[in-house]
Design a protein around this motif. Structure first.
Motif, PDB file in Angstrom:
ATOM      1  N   ARG A  43     -16.162 -25.676  16.159  1.00 58.66           N
ATOM      2  CA  ARG A  43     -15.923 -25.005  14.877  1.00 58.66           C
ATOM      3  C   ARG A  43     -16.226 -23.518  15.028  1.00 58.66           C
ATOM      4  O   ARG A  43     -17.223 -23.133  15.617  1.00 58.66           O
ATOM      5  CB  ARG A  43     -16.829 -25.565  13.779  1.00 58.66           C
ATOM      6  CG  ARG A  43     -16.378 -26.892  13.267  1.00 58.66           C
ATOM      7  CD  ARG A  43     -17.016 -27.186  11.910  1.00 58.66           C
ATOM      8  NE  ARG A  43     -16.524 -28.445  11.405  1.00 58.66           N
ATOM      9  CZ  ARG A  43     -15.413 -28.565  10.679  1.00 58.66           C
ATOM     10  NH1 ARG A  43     -14.712 -27.510  10.375  1.00 58.66           N
ATOM     11  NH2 ARG A  43     -15.018 -29.743  10.260  1.00 58.66           N
ATOM     12  N   GLU A  79     -20.743 -22.006  10.129  1.00 58.30           N
ATOM     13  CA  GLU A  79     -19.550 -22.588  10.738  1.00 58.30           C
ATOM     14  C   GLU A  79     -18.424 -22.595   9.720  1.00 58.30           C
ATOM     15  O   GLU A  79     -18.631 -22.904   8.553  1.00 58.30           O
ATOM     16  CB  GLU A  79     -19.839 -24.003  11.222  1.00 58.30           C
ATOM     17  CG  GLU A  79     -20.746 -24.046  12.424  1.00 58.30           C
ATOM     18  CD  GLU A  79     -20.904 -25.441  12.986  1.00 58.30           C
ATOM     19  OE1 GLU A  79     -20.493 -26.420  12.324  1.00 58.30           O
ATOM     20  OE2 GLU A  79     -21.451 -25.553  14.086  1.00 58.30           O
ATOM     21  N   SER A  80     -17.228 -22.276  10.181  1.00 61.24           N
ATOM     22  CA  SER A  80     -16.056 -22.245   9.320  1.00 61.24           C
ATOM     23  C   SER A  80     -15.704 -23.656   8.872  1.00 61.24           C
ATOM     24  O   SER A  80     -15.802 -24.615   9.644  1.00 61.24           O
ATOM     25  CB  SER A  80     -14.881 -21.638  10.079  1.00 61.24           C
ATOM     26  OG  SER A  80     -13.702 -21.734   9.315  1.00 61.24           O
ATOM     27  N   GLU A  81     -15.280 -23.773   7.623  1.00 60.76           N
ATOM     28  CA  GLU A  81     -14.888 -25.068   7.074  1.00 60.76           C
ATOM     29  C   GLU A  81     -13.383 -25.288   7.122  1.00 60.76           C
ATOM     30  O   GLU A  81     -12.889 -26.274   6.567  1.00 60.76           O
ATOM     31  CB  GLU A  81     -15.398 -25.199   5.634  1.00 60.76           C
ATOM     32  CG  GLU A  81     -16.916 -25.277   5.537  1.00 60.76           C
ATOM     33  CD  GLU A  81     -17.499 -26.485   6.270  1.00 60.76           C
ATOM     34  OE1 GLU A  81     -16.893 -27.578   6.210  1.00 60.76           O
ATOM     35  OE2 GLU A  81     -18.535 -26.311   6.934  1.00 60.76           O
ATOM     36  N   ARG A  82     -12.658 -24.380   7.767  1.00 58.73           N
ATOM     37  CA  ARG A  82     -11.209 -24.558   7.898  1.00 58.73           C
ATOM     38  C   ARG A  82     -10.913 -25.848   8.649  1.00 58.73           C
ATOM     39  O   ARG A  82     -11.684 -26.273   9.509  1.00 58.73           O
ATOM     40  CB  ARG A  82     -10.589 -23.392   8.656  1.00 58.73           C
ATOM     41  CG  ARG A  82     -10.318 -22.199   7.786  1.00 58.73           C
ATOM     42  CD  ARG A  82      -9.443 -21.218   8.512  1.00 58.73           C
ATOM     43  NE  ARG A  82     -10.290 -20.270   9.214  1.00 58.73           N
ATOM     44  CZ  ARG A  82      -9.858 -19.345  10.037  1.00 58.73           C
ATOM     45  NH1 ARG A  82      -8.582 -19.245  10.313  1.00 58.73           N
ATOM     46  NH2 ARG A  82     -10.677 -18.516  10.613  1.00 58.73           N
ATOM     47  N   ASP A  83      -9.749 -26.421   8.353  1.00 56.94           N
ATOM     48  CA  ASP A  83      -9.333 -27.651   9.019  1.00 56.94           C
ATOM     49  C   ASP A  83      -9.037 -27.391  10.488  1.00 56.94           C
ATOM     50  O   ASP A  83      -8.621 -26.295  10.868  1.00 56.94           O
ATOM     51  CB  ASP A  83      -8.079 -28.223   8.352  1.00 56.94           C
ATOM     52  CG  ASP A  83      -8.345 -28.708   6.932  1.00 56.94           C
ATOM     53  OD1 ASP A  83      -9.507 -29.058   6.629  1.00 56.94           O
ATOM     54  OD2 ASP A  83      -7.398 -28.736   6.137  1.00 56.94           O
TER      55      ASP A  83
END
Length: 144
Positions: A43, A79-83
């Motif tokens: 991530r 941490e990025s929550e993008r898919d």
């Protein structure tokens, strides 16, 4: 504002920007990591800065606030929550039943831009440090 305080502020900014560059480089290095210790793809990490407290009233009260006050510090790394990005590759060992591999949510172009911005901010602070240093040297010349 004292010279030491100015150098401390600039130094904290340079340290924070250097850390931001390290995180961007870590993201770029892991752009193709499909499995981490947690079992999922890597991530993207991002740095969050915060201002170091520097109240004028505190600086008047004690020397520690005068020396340690001001500047910036790293508050946290999130941490990025993008898919994750699905990529069709049935031969990959991490492919699911449909043949898709979940790739990290890292965009290398975005990381390069973040790295350039951090580098520019670092260089701007380096220039500011040079100015403070030359001012200090000029102040010392006055006493000659």
């Amino acid at each position: 504002m004292s010279f030491l305080n100015s150098m401390n502020i600039v130094g904290s900014a340079m340290t924070a920007e250097r850390f931001r560059m390290d995180v961007a480089l870590q993201n770029m290095a892991n752009a193709n990591t499909t499995r981490t210790a947690s079992g999922e793809p890597y991530r993207r990490k991002q740095v969050v800065f915060e201002e170091r407290d520097a109240r004028f009233s505190d600086a008047l009260k004690n020397e520690a606030a005068r020396v340690n006050g001001g500047g910036v510090r790293v508050k946290q790394v999130v941490e990025s929550e993008r898919d994750f990005i699905p990529v069709y590759d049935p031969s990959h060992p991490d492919a699911n039943a449909e043949g898709y591999v979940m790739m990290p949510n890292v965009n290398t172009t975005e990381e390069r831009i973040d790295l350039m911005a951090a580098s520019n901010a670092y260089n701007a602070n380096l220039t500011a440090l040079s100015v403070v240093k030359s001012l200090a040297l000029k102040a010392l010349e006055i006493g000659k």
